[in-house]
Enzyme design. Structure first.
Site, PDB file in Angstrom:
ATOM      1  N   ARG A 228      -1.860   8.526  -2.140  1.00  0.00           N
ATOM      2  CA  ARG A 228      -3.133   8.479  -1.422  1.00  0.00           C
ATOM      3  C   ARG A 228      -3.637   9.907  -1.194  1.00  0.00           C
ATOM      4  NH1 ARG A 228      -3.666   3.965  -2.773  1.00  0.00           N
ATOM      5  NH2 ARG A 228      -3.823   2.085  -1.521  1.00  0.00           N
ATOM      6  N   GLU A 257     -12.595   8.943  -1.349  1.00  0.00           N
ATOM      7  CA  GLU A 257     -13.041   8.352  -2.624  1.00  0.00           C
ATOM      8  C   GLU A 257     -14.324   7.542  -2.440  1.00  0.00           C
ATOM      9  OE1 GLU A 257      -9.683   6.139  -4.060  1.00  0.00           O
ATOM     10  OE2 GLU A 257      -8.446   7.925  -4.227  1.00  0.00           O
ATOM     11  N   HIS A 275      -8.705   7.213  -9.659  1.00  0.00           N
ATOM     12  CA  HIS A 275      -7.851   6.203  -9.014  1.00  0.00           C
ATOM     13  C   HIS A 275      -7.635   4.996  -9.952  1.00  0.00           C
ATOM     14  CE1 HIS A 275      -6.591   4.339  -4.884  1.00  0.00           C
ATOM     15  NE2 HIS A 275      -5.876   3.841  -5.865  1.00  0.00           N
TER      16      HIS A 275
HETATM   17  P1  NAP Z   1       7.114   1.760  -0.842  1.00  0.00           P
HETATM   18  O1  NAP Z   1       8.064   1.012  -1.699  1.00  0.00           O
HETATM   19  O2  NAP Z   1       6.859   1.303   0.548  1.00  0.00           O
HETATM   20  O3  NAP Z   1       7.614   3.282  -0.817  1.00  0.00           O
HETATM   21  C1  NAP Z   1       7.063   4.232   0.034  1.00  0.00           C
HETATM   22  C2  NAP Z   1       7.969   5.474   0.020  1.00  0.00           C
HETATM   23  O4  NAP Z   1       7.359   6.460   0.859  1.00  0.00           O
HETATM   24  C3  NAP Z   1       9.360   5.216   0.566  1.00  0.00           C
HETATM   25  O5  NAP Z   1      10.307   5.929  -0.191  1.00  0.00           O
HETATM   26  C4  NAP Z   1       9.291   5.759   1.980  1.00  0.00           C
HETATM   27  O6  NAP Z   1      10.576   6.179   2.397  1.00  0.00           O
HETATM   28  C5  NAP Z   1       8.334   6.943   1.785  1.00  0.00           C
HETATM   29  N1  NAP Z   1       7.663   7.346   3.008  1.00  0.00           N
HETATM   30  C6  NAP Z   1       6.864   6.573   3.806  1.00  0.00           C
HETATM   31  N2  NAP Z   1       6.458   7.291   4.870  1.00  0.00           N
HETATM   32  C7  NAP Z   1       7.003   8.518   4.738  1.00  0.00           C
HETATM   33  C8  NAP Z   1       6.950   9.697   5.516  1.00  0.00           C
HETATM   34  N3  NAP Z   1       6.258   9.768   6.673  1.00  0.00           N
HETATM   35  N4  NAP Z   1       7.643  10.777   5.087  1.00  0.00           N
HETATM   36  C9  NAP Z   1       8.355  10.721   3.947  1.00  0.00           C
HETATM   37  N5  NAP Z   1       8.441   9.650   3.157  1.00  0.00           N
HETATM   38  C10 NAP Z   1       7.770   8.547   3.553  1.00  0.00           C
HETATM   39  O7  NAP Z   1       5.699   1.849  -1.515  1.00  0.00           O
HETATM   40  P2  NAP Z   1       5.317   1.839  -3.078  1.00  0.00           P
HETATM   41  O8  NAP Z   1       5.181   0.449  -3.539  1.00  0.00           O
HETATM   42  O9  NAP Z   1       6.241   2.754  -3.811  1.00  0.00           O
HETATM   43  O10 NAP Z   1       3.833   2.479  -3.011  1.00  0.00           O
HETATM   44  C11 NAP Z   1       3.629   3.728  -2.406  1.00  0.00           C
HETATM   45  C12 NAP Z   1       2.153   3.999  -2.192  1.00  0.00           C
HETATM   46  O11 NAP Z   1       1.554   4.372  -3.427  1.00  0.00           O
HETATM   47  C13 NAP Z   1       1.309   2.828  -1.712  1.00  0.00           C
HETATM   48  O12 NAP Z   1       1.406   2.659  -0.311  1.00  0.00           O
HETATM   49  C14 NAP Z   1      -0.092   3.215  -2.153  1.00  0.00           C
HETATM   50  O13 NAP Z   1      -0.739   3.922  -1.128  1.00  0.00           O
HETATM   51  C15 NAP Z   1       0.163   4.151  -3.333  1.00  0.00           C
HETATM   52  N6  NAP Z   1      -0.305   3.559  -4.608  1.00  0.00           N
HETATM   53  C16 NAP Z   1      -1.298   4.160  -5.316  1.00  0.00           C
HETATM   54  C17 NAP Z   1      -1.718   3.608  -6.509  1.00  0.00           C
HETATM   55  C18 NAP Z   1      -2.811   4.228  -7.322  1.00  0.00           C
HETATM   56  O14 NAP Z   1      -3.581   3.501  -7.938  1.00  0.00           O
HETATM   57  N7  NAP Z   1      -2.901   5.556  -7.386  1.00  0.00           N
HETATM   58  C19 NAP Z   1      -1.152   2.428  -6.981  1.00  0.00           C
HETATM   59  C20 NAP Z   1      -0.143   1.846  -6.241  1.00  0.00           C
HETATM   60  C21 NAP Z   1       0.295   2.435  -5.059  1.00  0.00           C
HETATM   61  P3  NAP Z   1      11.034   6.177   3.947  1.00  0.00           P
HETATM   62  O15 NAP Z   1      10.516   4.908   4.540  1.00  0.00           O
HETATM   63  O16 NAP Z   1      12.515   6.294   3.916  1.00  0.00           O
HETATM   64  O17 NAP Z   1      10.389   7.380   4.543  1.00  0.00           O
HETATM   65  C1  8YV Z   2      -5.503  -0.245  -6.605  1.00  0.00           C
HETATM   66  C2  8YV Z   2      -3.716   0.978  -5.225  1.00  0.00           C
HETATM   67  O1  8YV Z   2      -6.317   0.535  -7.399  1.00  0.00           O
HETATM   68  O2  8YV Z   2      -2.179  -0.785  -5.086  1.00  0.00           O
HETATM   69  C3  8YV Z   2      -2.668   0.206  -4.548  1.00  0.00           C
HETATM   70  O3  8YV Z   2      -2.284   0.622  -3.440  1.00  0.00           O
HETATM   71  O4  8YV Z   2      -4.135   1.998  -4.782  1.00  0.00           O
HETATM   72  C4  8YV Z   2      -4.226   0.519  -6.538  1.00  0.00           C
HETATM   73  O5  8YV Z   2      -3.302  -0.229  -7.241  1.00  0.00           O
HETATM   74  C5  8YV Z   2      -6.256  -0.597  -5.417  1.00  0.00           C
HETATM   75  O6  8YV Z   2      -5.528  -1.204  -4.439  1.00  0.00           O
HETATM   76  C6  8YV Z   2      -7.370  -1.530  -5.836  1.00  0.00           C
HETATM   77  O7  8YV Z   2      -8.399  -1.453  -5.001  1.00  0.00           O
END
Ligand code: NAP
Ligand code: 8YV
Length: 315
Positions: A228, A257, A275
């Protein structure tokens, strides 16, 4: 018998709408503009984006809010939980796509492939003229993962064959992870030359990638953000990139964004994506299916498939 009413408060993937219409009475409207009778009929919500406390409070009989995306920072899940309302997200089905994008973005950033392609398309490749050697290589890098959750672990799995050293920072150590753990982000940044951020938008992650962290990565340092934009101090990032305190950055996400600051747009050492990490047809279809399946399972069998951690356990 009338069908269960599900609210869709804004734009959402077309497959969500099509499948919802097969099973539910779908109402496409702003929750704050509904008359009391319609608001009272709504028992489920399918949303992509924001759904705050006021929207939740406008629906007295809502049971489940199904959010599109794994990050559910747009939905007030704590407020929903305080009222016994379930919130679901779309974890896991996008891990591979997002991790693949992270690796692509890392390589594009380190080896300048987008700039090289532009150079070719602009007609610069002529006899005796070659694109300059990239300043950086992935070879021999030490990559620090800020976040080692579902997606972070898939990024690490994909990095291993590149023979880079991998370390990570999270709040809690993963006893089974074969990577060095750093208890603070600054300590991780001091140790590595490349950082990939894949953490959620929470009060604790706000602008944690700041000037100090970016300087610690150093003039040969590379920063990639696939989580993010909220996590990064964008002014500090643009300044570090333009002054040479940081080598290069690859960004899929931004603070506000779709606004991308001119200071980043003008930098040659930043690779910028709109994104799109999960943005393939198959992966978005899988996310859409999970949004709908959560509603179908809840209203059919009384069990949500992928409730977020804040949600009260039911069913
Ligand atoms: P997840 O399985 O919940 O993993 C989140 C990770 O972040 C965990 O390792 C957690 O470890 C760590 N974390 C959370 N808060 C923290 C903090 N304050 N300090 C340090 N580490 C922290 O989530 P995920 O499925 O991998 O997804 C992660 C994020 O990626 C989503 O929440 C979303 O915002 C983003 N994302 C973006 C896209 C995109 O299109 N660019 C797509 C999908 C996801 P601890 O709890 O041990 O701290
Ligand atoms: C998507 C994301 O683009 O899953 C997330 O957290 O950031 C992306 O996979 C978004 O949620 C769609 O609006």
């Amino acid at each position: 018998m009338s069908r269960i009413a599900v609210l869709v408060p804004g734009k959402i993937h077309e497959r969500v709408l099509a499948r919802l219409k097969e099973a539910f009475d779908v109402i496409e409207a702003d929750p704050l503009s509904l008359d009391a009778a319609t608001a009272g009929r709504i028992r489920g919500v399918a949303v992509s984006g924001t759904f705050g406390a006021a929207a939740i409070d406008a629906l007295p009989n809502v049971e489940l809010i199904s959010s599109f995306g794994v990050g559910y920072d747009g939905v007030d899940a704590k407020h929903a939980a305080s009222k016994g309302i379930i919130v679901t997200n779309t974890p896991d089905v996008l891990n591979d796509e997002v991790a693949d994008t992270a690796i692509g973005l890392l390589l594009n950033t380190v080896r300048e492939f987008p700039r090289a392609e532009n150079w070719l398309r602009e007609g610069n490749w002529k006899p005796g003229q070659n694109y300059p050697l990239s300043r950086f290589s992935l070879k021999g890098r030490h990559v620090g993962l800020y976040g080692l959750g579902r997606i972070g672990q898939e990024i690490a799995n994909r990095l291993a064959p590149f023979k880079v050293k991998i370390s990570y920072h999270t709040r809690s150590r993963h006893a089974d992870a074969p990577y060095d753990y750093y208890p603070t982000l600054k300590e991780l940044a001091d140790a590595v030359d490349t950082m990939i951020a894949i953490v959620p938008k929470t009060p604790q992650t706000h602008k944690t990638v700041n000037a100090e962290v970016l300087s610690a990565l150093g003039p040969d340092g590379v920063f990639v953000n696939i989580g993010r934009g909220w996590t990064v101090d964008e002014e500090a990032l643009a300044s570090a990139l333009s002054s040479g305190k940081l080598g290069a950055a690859g960004l899929d996400v931004f603070y506000d964004e779709p606004h991308v600051p001119a200071a980043l747009l003008n930098l040659p050492n930043a690779v910028l994506l709109p994104h799109l990490a999960s943005g393939s047809v198959p992966t978005r279809n899988a996310m859409a299916d999970l949004v709908v399946d959560n509603l179908v399972e809840w209203f059919g069998k009384g069990k949500a498939l992928t409730p977020v951690p804040e949600t009260p356990v039911k069913g």
